[in-house]
Write a protein that holds these residues in place. Structure first.
Motif, PDB file in Angstrom:
ATOM      1  N   ARG A  10       0.830  -1.202   0.000  1.00  0.00           N
ATOM      2  CA  ARG A  10       0.000   0.000   0.000  1.00  0.00           C
ATOM      3  C   ARG A  10       0.874   1.265   0.000  1.00  0.00           C
ATOM      4  O   ARG A  10       0.617   2.211  -0.741  1.00  0.00           O
ATOM      5  CB  ARG A  10      -0.906  -0.012   1.237  1.00  0.00           C
ATOM      6  N   LYS A  13       2.320   1.784  -3.346  1.00  0.00           N
ATOM      7  CA  LYS A  13       1.316   2.251  -4.301  1.00  0.00           C
ATOM      8  C   LYS A  13       1.076   3.753  -4.125  1.00  0.00           C
ATOM      9  O   LYS A  13       0.998   4.515  -5.091  1.00  0.00           O
ATOM     10  CB  LYS A  13       0.025   1.457  -4.112  1.00  0.00           C
ATOM     11  N   LEU A  14       0.944   4.182  -2.859  1.00  0.00           N
ATOM     12  CA  LEU A  14       0.722   5.602  -2.577  1.00  0.00           C
ATOM     13  C   LEU A  14       1.886   6.444  -3.077  1.00  0.00           C
ATOM     14  O   LEU A  14       1.703   7.569  -3.534  1.00  0.00           O
ATOM     15  CB  LEU A  14       0.542   5.822  -1.075  1.00  0.00           C
ATOM     16  N   ALA A  15       3.100   5.922  -2.992  1.00  0.00           N
ATOM     17  CA  ALA A  15       4.285   6.666  -3.405  1.00  0.00           C
ATOM     18  C   ALA A  15       4.581   6.471  -4.895  1.00  0.00           C
ATOM     19  O   ALA A  15       5.532   7.048  -5.414  1.00  0.00           O
ATOM     20  CB  ALA A  15       5.488   6.230  -2.573  1.00  0.00           C
ATOM     21  N   ARG A  16       3.754   5.697  -5.560  1.00  0.00           N
ATOM     22  CA  ARG A  16       3.943   5.390  -6.987  1.00  0.00           C
ATOM     23  C   ARG A  16       5.328   4.791  -7.239  1.00  0.00           C
ATOM     24  O   ARG A  16       6.034   5.180  -8.154  1.00  0.00           O
ATOM     25  CB  ARG A  16       3.758   6.630  -7.863  1.00  0.00           C
ATOM     26  N   VAL A  93      -6.516  11.189 -17.583  1.00  0.00           N
ATOM     27  CA  VAL A  93      -6.860  11.007 -16.175  1.00  0.00           C
ATOM     28  C   VAL A  93      -8.254  11.559 -15.949  1.00  0.00           C
ATOM     29  O   VAL A  93      -8.546  12.686 -16.288  1.00  0.00           O
ATOM     30  CB  VAL A  93      -5.889  11.753 -15.219  1.00  0.00           C
TER      31      VAL A  93
END
Lengths: 95, 476
Positions: A10, A13-16, A93
């Motif tokens: 997680r 993912k948040l930090a790409r 996006v």
């Protein structure tokens, strides 16, 4: 506190940041070491101490409200992968 | 079941600085895309933000106007999220130590006043704009708006109806334009409202689950969106469902709110103090300087209008909707010496005419001084209120004074009692039925007769005099 594989996935993912399945174990171990240090710091008694927002005892210098920048769009967009009509184009996006 | 509506608002106020909050780029609206985006907004490596003094000053102004605590030390934080309209990967905002702490705003709903608590107001940078159409599957990014200073004003969930929410939003809009910290242009996005809406059974202490309706850019949409959302939530609960906390968008074409598909983890912003920016320390001298420079605020002016000119609280609120309106009213009240009448004309005839022609009061074709000339003729009985409206229309179309129009059109009220008597005689002769009715005890018949006299005199007879003469002739 110990991070689970799910936590690591997680955070990545948040930090790409792309972390492969194989890397999760070692990244998790590294993060846990950092958290260990944070836990030590959190154990210190800080009652009555004002939290610091910055390590130095200095305050922000402000600038006057004047326009100092000129239009450099052409130079900036020369290095952009894709532009159209003055806009930067990015993969679609939609929130 | 009876339901109670609970609303809190978050308002994004674009501060009217000429340059951006952290760079020397221009903030002018409507420029060609990306011509006002510098290395700072483009997030080039190694660039540093430098805070705009005017943005801090304007935030203090609003803080003082809300009777709020100004945090002498406030801190910028990073709000982390990935979206191409902010290329840094985070928005610089304030979290734990915002510049403006708790304050209040008093709103007027009908004849009632209500105090709404303001939780905080913090400085942050605006994002750029994404254009999703016409780019063969790509999204177009314009970063001109990125870095425009915003003051986000957050209220407590103190509003209990769409009407109160609109009154609060209008009150805040009045205040920020009054203070000169925002141009207030809602079409251009200078003042954007997010509404947090929930419902709960009357008497229940806990709040219901709320939904946030984002980016409402008119007071009309704010009201319609809240009313729709309240209905939706009540219906949902009464049908056995439950409200899911989410962000919703209002669609003005369909008049409904709908869920924004938001990604998982979207709200994990992982705030932390921005190491690029030191704490902002505001010296007492700065606060004193802002205080000294504050104009008389709308609330104080409203109280003064009520006390000095005898206007109602309702009128006082309308008269302090902007500095231009307040200034116009006060000039008119002074030149005419008639506070209440001045209020009636500004909020009545003048407001209607301005609205009809799509003008602001600063563009009014009739100045306060010229309108004062008209009010003087009502007060000295030269013309009736009804004729005054006709004179007002003529003044609106041209540049003549009220006196010139009254003379040119022969509108002077007939106060010569023998002239009115002659008209009364004619009316009595022609309206035997009303006369008999009156004599039979029907008081209303007198009004009909006065009406006939006014009609016969083309509105020029003095109505009070006409009534007296009628009564005398009828032996009443």
């Amino acid at each position: 506190m110990s991070l689970t594989h799910q936590d690591v996935a997680r955070i990545a993912k948040l930090a790409r940041i792309a972390v492969t399945h194989d890397e999760i174990e070692s990244v998790g171990a590294q993060l846990n070491t950092i958290f260990g240090l944070i836990e030590k710091m959190q154990a210190v008694n800080t009652d009555g101490i004002e939290p610091m927002a910055h390590p130095q005892e200095v305050s922000l210098r402000l600038r006057d409200d004047v326009v100092t920048e000129v239009n450099q769009r052409e130079a900036f967009q020369a290095v952009a992968p894709q532009v159209e009509g003055g806009l930067f184009l990015v993969p679609k996006v939609i929130e | 079941m009876k339901w109670e509506v609970v609303i809190g608002l978050e308002v994004h106020v674009q501060l009217s600085t000429v340059s951006k909050i952290f760079s020397g780029s221009s903030t002018a609206f409507g420029a060609e895309p990306n011509t006002q985006a510098s290395v700072v907004e483009l997030a080039f490596p190694g660039v540093l933000p430098v805070l705009n003094k005017a943005a801090v000053n304007k935030a203090i102004r609003l803080g003082l106007a809300l009777n709020a605590h100004i945090n002498r030390k406030n801190v910028f934080a990073r709000k982390n999220y990935f979206y191409p309209d902010l290329p840094k990967g985070y928005q610089i905002s304030q979290m734990d130590l915002p510049i403006v702490g708790p304050g209040t705003l008093t709103i007027q709903v009908g004849e009632e006043e209500k105090v709404i608590r303001v939780t905080r107001a913090h400085l942050e940078e605006d994002a750029g704009k994404s254009l999703h159409e016409d780019f063969h599957g790509a999204t177009g990014i314009d970063l001109n708006r990125a870095g425009t200073p915003l003051l986000e004003v957050v209220s407590e969930p103190d509003m209990r109806s769409a009407e109160e929410a609109v009154a609060y939003a209008r009150g805040l809009h009045t205040l920020v334009t009054w203070l000169g910290i925002c141009d207030g242009n809602m079409q251009e996005g200078s003042f954007r409202v997010d509404a947090n809406v929930s419902v709960r059974p009357f008497g229940q202490a806990e709040f219901g689950t709320r939904c946030e309706i984002k980016n409402l850019n008119s007071f009309r949409f704010l009201e319609a969106a809240i009313n729709y959302e309240v209905e939706r939530q009540i219906e949902l609960i009464e049908d056995g469902g439950r409200v899911v906390q989410e962000t919703r968008l209002y669609d003005p074409d369909r008049g409904e709110t709908r869920s924004m598909r938001s990604k998982e983890d979207a709200h994990d912003y992982r705030y932390f103090p921005d190491p690029d920016l030191l704490p902002v320390v505001i010296p007492e001298s700065e606060i004193e300087a802002v205080k000294a420079d504050m104009p008389e605020l709308p609330a104080a002016m409203k109280a003064r209008f009520i006390a000095d000119y005898g206007v109602s609280a309702y009128d006082g609120n309308l008269l302090t909707a902007s500095r231009d309106i307040a200034g116009y009213f006060e000039t008119l009240a002074k030149v005419s010496g008639q506070g209440k009448l001045a209020a009636n004309w500004v909020n009545g005839e003048l407001a209607a005419a301005l609205n009809r022609d799509g003008l602001g009061i600063a563009q009014s074709p009739i100045s306060a001084e010229r309108l004062g000339g008209l009010i003087a003729r009502i007060v000295d009985n030269t013309i009736s209120s009804k004729i005054a409206k006709e004179v007002f229309e003529a003044m609106w179309q041209g540049s003549d004074s009220a006196d010139a129009i009254i003379d040119a059109k022969g509108l002077r009220q007939i106060t010569d009692s023998s002239a009115i008597e002659a008209i009364v005689d004619e009316v009595l002769a022609a309206n035997q039925k009303s006369v008999e009715e009156f004599r039979a005890g029907k008081e209303k018949a007198l009004n009909a007769l006065v009406g006939q006299v006014m009609k016969a005199s083309k509105g020029k007879a003095n109505p009070a005099q006409a009534q007296d003469i009628l009564k005398k002739k009828l032996g009443a």
